[in-house]
Design a protein around this motif. Structure first.
Motif, PDB file in Angstrom:
ATOM      1  N   ARG A 157       0.813  -1.253  -0.018  1.00 38.68           N
ATOM      2  CA  ARG A 157       0.018  -0.033  -0.027  1.00 38.68           C
ATOM      3  C   ARG A 157       0.820   1.179  -0.137  1.00 38.68           C
ATOM      4  NH1 ARG A 157      -3.834   0.096   4.846  1.00 38.68           N
ATOM      5  NH2 ARG A 157      -4.829  -1.512   3.844  1.00 38.68           N
ATOM      6  N   PHE A 158       0.780   2.093  -0.923  1.00 36.49           N
ATOM      7  CA  PHE A 158       1.527   3.375  -0.958  1.00 36.49           C
ATOM      8  C   PHE A 158       0.289   4.617  -1.314  1.00 36.49           C
ATOM      9  CE2 PHE A 158       1.922   1.358  -5.049  1.00 36.49           C
ATOM     10  CZ  PHE A 158       1.709   2.412  -6.086  1.00 36.49           C
ATOM     11  N   VAL A 159       0.867   5.802  -1.338  1.00 36.21           N
ATOM     12  CA  VAL A 159       0.266   6.917  -1.543  1.00 36.21           C
ATOM     13  C   VAL A 159       1.243   7.483  -2.723  1.00 36.21           C
ATOM     14  CG1 VAL A 159      -0.051   9.461  -1.045  1.00 36.21           C
ATOM     15  CG2 VAL A 159      -0.706   7.648   0.448  1.00 36.21           C
TER      16      VAL A 159
ATOM     17  N   ARG B 235      -2.021  17.467   4.467  1.00 40.20           N
ATOM     18  CA  ARG B 235      -3.052  16.311   4.403  1.00 40.20           C
ATOM     19  C   ARG B 235      -2.749  15.309   3.573  1.00 40.20           C
ATOM     20  NH1 ARG B 235      -9.123  18.730   3.096  1.00 40.20           N
ATOM     21  NH2 ARG B 235      -9.362  16.275   4.029  1.00 40.20           N
ATOM     22  N   VAL B 236      -1.664  15.512   2.552  1.00 40.53           N
ATOM     23  CA  VAL B 236      -1.345  14.431   1.990  1.00 40.53           C
ATOM     24  C   VAL B 236      -0.444  13.507   2.917  1.00 40.53           C
ATOM     25  CG1 VAL B 236       0.502  13.286  -0.234  1.00 40.53           C
ATOM     26  CG2 VAL B 236      -1.342  15.323  -0.522  1.00 40.53           C
ATOM     27  N   PHE B 237       0.477  14.145   3.504  1.00 41.59           N
ATOM     28  CA  PHE B 237       1.348  13.417   4.477  1.00 41.59           C
ATOM     29  C   PHE B 237       0.402  12.797   5.706  1.00 41.59           C
ATOM     30  CE2 PHE B 237       4.213  16.439   2.491  1.00 41.59           C
ATOM     31  CZ  PHE B 237       5.362  15.599   2.086  1.00 41.59           C
ATOM     32  N   ASP B 238      -0.309  13.426   6.042  1.00 42.94           N
ATOM     33  CA  ASP B 238      -1.415  12.907   7.131  1.00 42.94           C
ATOM     34  C   ASP B 238      -2.055  11.597   6.453  1.00 42.94           C
ATOM     35  OD1 ASP B 238      -0.581  15.037   8.842  1.00 42.94           O
ATOM     36  OD2 ASP B 238      -2.154  16.018   8.604  1.00 42.94           O
ATOM     37  N   THR B 239      -2.492  11.636   5.289  1.00 40.30           N
ATOM     38  CA  THR B 239      -2.955  10.559   4.703  1.00 40.30           C
ATOM     39  C   THR B 239      -2.117   9.247   4.550  1.00 40.30           C
ATOM     40  OG1 THR B 239      -4.649  11.892   3.101  1.00 40.30           O
ATOM     41  CG2 THR B 239      -4.298   9.727   2.446  1.00 40.30           C
TER      42      THR B 239
ATOM     43  N   LYS C 259      -2.140   7.990   8.201  1.00 40.48           N
ATOM     44  CA  LYS C 259      -3.275   7.640   8.604  1.00 40.48           C
ATOM     45  C   LYS C 259      -3.686   5.959   7.967  1.00 40.48           C
ATOM     46  CE  LYS C 259      -8.279   8.311   7.802  1.00 40.48           C
ATOM     47  NZ  LYS C 259      -9.332   9.110   7.141  1.00 40.48           N
ATOM     48  N   HIS C 260      -3.125   5.889   6.787  1.00 44.19           N
ATOM     49  CA  HIS C 260      -3.436   4.679   6.118  1.00 44.19           C
ATOM     50  C   HIS C 260      -2.258   3.726   6.182  1.00 44.19           C
ATOM     51  CE1 HIS C 260      -7.231   5.619   4.139  1.00 44.19           C
ATOM     52  NE2 HIS C 260      -6.832   6.619   4.082  1.00 44.19           N
TER      53      HIS C 260
ATOM     54  N   GLY D 133       7.846   5.071  10.248  1.00 46.64           N
ATOM     55  CA  GLY D 133       8.446   4.124   9.592  1.00 46.64           C
ATOM     56  C   GLY D 133       7.953   4.123   7.983  1.00 46.64           C
ATOM     57  N   ILE D 134       7.866   5.484   7.387  1.00 44.27           N
ATOM     58  CA  ILE D 134       7.469   5.525   5.988  1.00 44.27           C
ATOM     59  C   ILE D 134       8.471   6.079   5.301  1.00 44.27           C
ATOM     60  CG2 ILE D 134       5.642   6.573   4.320  1.00 44.27           C
ATOM     61  CD1 ILE D 134       3.530   6.324   6.730  1.00 44.27           C
TER      62      ILE D 134
END
Length: 228
Positions: free
Chosen positions: A1-3, A38-42, A45-46, A82-83
């Motif tokens: 899973r990645f953004v 909000r992108v980093f928070d997403t 969050k996920h 850890g991302i």
């Protein structure tokens, strides 16, 4: 899973308004930073494995020191979770000029401008997938699929993701067995191709002019055990 995200344009506040009410000026000036945050928070969050940045994140010489401080703070948040971050730059990001002046932590990787780099991403010490990336230099915009010849080629059996900024040669991408192309350089989100190969522009986190309507944000990608 990645953004998959990009086109933050921290140096560019929303425009196209004939007049901005006094009580909204600060809000509009802050909008690019809040949308990017909000992108980093997403990603946190996920609980994603990593974040892909597909260019046009910031032009530091226009945005100024604040943008560098802001991104360093966001990268630190991801490090605590850890991302990892894999960043394919654009001419605006101008890695050739800023890479030495703006050192980044070890968990943030900038792809080079002179070649396609292949990175193996690990989870708990085990190889999870391969990421192929290349950045555009200040004087040369990429035509993705033709740039660097056949260098965007997956190696081995690991699931492959490619990340780059620029225009697309769709026919060339379709012939390359890379399941997901994370593309940057268009402010409207859209997907190209289909079936075994998907090429996707994530779009910008927010519209910047009255003409940029429709959904904006980032893209959350999840790959199952069947590689779907």
């Amino acid at each position: 899973r990645f953004v998959h995200a990009g086109d933050f344009h921290l140096e560019r506040p929303p425009g196209g308004l004939a007049e901005v009410p006094e009580h909204l000026r600060v809000t509009i000036g802050e909008a690019p930073y809040r949308a990017a945050e909000r992108v980093f928070d997403t990603a946190i969050k996920h609980r994603v494995d990593f974040l892909l940045l597909a260019g046009d994140v910031v032009a530091p010489h226009i945005a100024g020191p604040r943008s560098v401080v802001f991104l360093n703070e966001q990268f630190a948040k991801l490090a605590d979770a850890g991302i990892r971050v894999y960043w394919a730059g654009s001419p605006a990001d101008d890695f050739d000029r800023w890479a030495d002046l703006w050192p980044l932590p070890d968990h943030v990787y900038r792809f080079p401008t002179d070649r396609v780099e292949r990175i193996i991403h690990h989870r708990a010490g085990e190889p999870l997938l391969q990421i192929l990336g290349s950045s555009s230099g200040r004087l040369s915009e990429q035509r993705i699929g033709r740039t660097h010849g056949s260098a965007f080629v997956a190696d081995g059996d690991l699931f492959a993701v490619a990340v780059a900024h620029g225009a697309v040669d769709s026919d060339s991408l379709a012939r390359r067995p890379i399941p997901y192309w994370a593309l940057g350089g268009e402010h409207a989100r859209r997907s190209l191709l289909g079936g075994t190969v998907t090429a996707h522009y994530c779009g910008s986190p927010q519209g910047r002019t009255p003409d940029e309507t429709g959904p904006h944000g980032c893209t959350l990608v999840q790959v199952d055990d069947e590689r779907r």
